[in-house]
Design a protein around this motif. Structure first.
Motif, short mmCIF file in Angstrom:
data_model
loop_
_atom_site.label_atom_id
_atom_site.label_comp_id
_atom_site.label_asym_id
_atom_site.label_seq_id
_atom_site.Cartn_x
_atom_site.Cartn_y
_atom_site.Cartn_z
N GLU A 1 8.68 8.11 1.15
CA GLU A 1 9.76 9.00 0.47
C GLU A 1 9.14 9.88 -0.44
O GLU A 1 9.78 11.02 -0.88
CB GLU A 1 10.74 8.26 -0.08
N GLY A 2 7.84 9.98 -0.64
CA GLY A 2 7.07 10.99 -1.24
C GLY A 2 7.09 11.02 -2.93
O GLY A 2 6.29 11.94 -3.35
N GLU A 3 7.88 10.21 -3.31
CA GLU A 3 7.99 10.30 -5.01
C GLU A 3 6.79 9.71 -5.68
O GLU A 3 6.55 10.05 -6.77
CB GLU A 3 9.07 9.63 -5.05
N LEU A 4 6.26 8.90 -5.06
CA LEU A 4 5.07 7.93 -5.69
C LEU A 4 3.83 8.73 -5.30
O LEU A 4 3.59 8.48 -4.37
CB LEU A 4 5.20 6.57 -5.08
N GLN A 5 3.26 9.00 -6.29
CA GLN A 5 1.88 9.60 -6.32
C GLN A 5 0.71 8.53 -6.04
O GLN A 5 0.65 7.30 -6.52
CB GLN A 5 1.53 10.38 -7.57
N PRO A 6 -0.32 8.72 -5.50
CA PRO A 6 -1.53 7.77 -5.17
C PRO A 6 -1.93 6.95 -6.29
O PRO A 6 -2.09 5.83 -6.28
CB PRO A 6 -2.55 8.47 -4.61
N LYS A 7 -2.08 7.85 -7.63
CA LYS A 7 -2.52 7.17 -8.74
C LYS A 7 -1.49 6.08 -9.13
O LYS A 7 -2.10 4.89 -9.50
CB LYS A 7 -2.67 8.24 -9.79
N LEU A 8 -0.35 6.22 -9.19
CA LEU A 8 0.68 5.32 -9.28
C LEU A 8 0.62 4.10 -8.40
O LEU A 8 0.76 2.79 -9.01
CB LEU A 8 2.17 5.53 -9.50
N ILE A 9 0.68 4.32 -7.20
CA ILE A 9 0.60 3.17 -6.33
C ILE A 9 -0.75 2.12 -6.58
O ILE A 9 -0.54 0.99 -6.41
CB ILE A 9 0.44 3.80 -4.81
N CYS A 10 -1.86 2.91 -6.73
CA CYS A 10 -3.01 2.14 -7.03
C CYS A 10 -2.86 1.35 -8.22
O CYS A 10 -3.19 0.21 -8.37
CB CYS A 10 -4.16 3.20 -7.33
N HIS A 11 -2.14 1.86 -9.47
CA HIS A 11 -1.89 1.20 -10.73
C HIS A 11 -1.19 0.08 -10.40
O HIS A 11 -1.22 -1.11 -10.78
CB HIS A 11 -1.22 2.05 -11.51
N LEU A 12 0.00 0.23 -9.46
CA LEU A 12 0.66 -0.79 -9.03
C LEU A 12 0.09 -1.96 -8.20
O LEU A 12 0.53 -3.02 -8.47
CB LEU A 12 2.16 -0.58 -8.33
N ILE A 13 -0.86 -1.45 -7.32
CA ILE A 13 -1.58 -2.52 -6.77
C ILE A 13 -2.59 -3.46 -7.75
O ILE A 13 -2.67 -4.53 -7.61
CB ILE A 13 -2.56 -1.86 -5.69
N ASP A 14 -3.06 -2.60 -8.75
CA ASP A 14 -3.88 -3.31 -9.57
C ASP A 14 -2.96 -4.48 -10.46
O ASP A 14 -3.44 -5.44 -10.92
CB ASP A 14 -4.14 -2.36 -10.72
N HIS A 15 -1.73 -4.01 -10.81
CA HIS A 15 -0.79 -4.79 -11.70
C HIS A 15 -0.52 -5.92 -10.67
O HIS A 15 -0.49 -7.14 -11.10
CB HIS A 15 0.58 -4.17 -11.94
N SER A 16 -0.19 -5.78 -9.37
CA SER A 16 0.19 -7.02 -8.60
C SER A 16 -0.97 -7.97 -8.46
O SER A 16 -1.02 -9.22 -8.54
CB SER A 16 0.42 -6.33 -7.10
N TYR A 17 -2.25 -7.26 -8.25
CA TYR A 17 -3.53 -8.22 -8.35
C TYR A 17 -3.79 -8.97 -9.55
O TYR A 17 -3.99 -10.10 -9.40
CB TYR A 17 -4.77 -7.36 -7.85
N ASP A 18 -3.53 -8.24 -10.52
CA ASP A 18 -3.62 -8.94 -12.03
C ASP A 18 -2.82 -10.07 -12.20
O ASP A 18 -2.92 -11.12 -12.71
CB ASP A 18 -3.68 -7.95 -13.15
N MET A 19 -1.29 -9.82 -11.72
CA MET A 19 -0.42 -10.80 -11.70
C MET A 19 -0.76 -12.14 -10.92
O MET A 19 -0.54 -13.19 -11.36
CB MET A 19 0.88 -10.37 -11.10
N VAL A 20 -1.31 -11.99 -10.10
CA VAL A 20 -1.77 -13.07 -9.05
C VAL A 20 -2.94 -13.75 -9.57
O VAL A 20 -2.90 -15.07 -9.87
CB VAL A 20 -2.15 -12.67 -7.59
#
Length: 122
Positions: free
Chosen positions: A88-107
């Motif tokens: 959808e183009g709303e999410l910038q790569p920097k935010l996506i990487c941050h959310l991947i980090d958050h997911s990884y950290d949660m696990v």
């Protein structure tokens, strides 16, 4: 963000492996055997790129309120997982990487001390 960039970023995380445990199109990234990201290759190829990531429930609510492209996890626990509709183009790569980090950290946070220690020694 392209699927190759997503894959490369996920695999750069310590202790991460990739596999296809459900079918030939759902790419799953795991840290010490625990899922933190899922992506349908078929959807990425069709121009409907999305990725499912784990998130703190309160943070999930904030993200969903702020971004139209972040919704409750598709085919996942709606409380603990979000689907990011990257196409959808709303999410910038920097935010996506941050959310991947958050997911990884949660696990990682949910692992036993022994597993976390094993991860640190890698």
């Amino acid at each position: 963000m392209h699927i190759d960039q997503l894959r490369e970023y996920c695999l750069s995380k310590k202790g991460t492996t990739e596999e296809f445990p459900f079918d030939e199109e759902t790419l799953v990234f795991k840290v010490l055997g625990k899922m933190f990201a899922l992506a349908s290759l078929k959807r990425w190829e069709a121009g409907e790129a999305s990725v499912n990531l784990k998130a703190d429930p309160e943070y999930s609510e904030e993200l969903r309120a702020e971004y139209n492209s972040i919704r409750p996890g598709f085919h996942m626990s709606k409380k603990h997982w979000n689907t990011l509709y990257v196409h959808e183009g709303e999410l910038q790569p920097k935010l996506i990487c941050h959310l991947i980090d958050h997911s990884y950290d949660m696990v990682v946070k949910g692992m036993t001390k022994k597993m976390r220690d094993s991860l640190l020694s890698m």
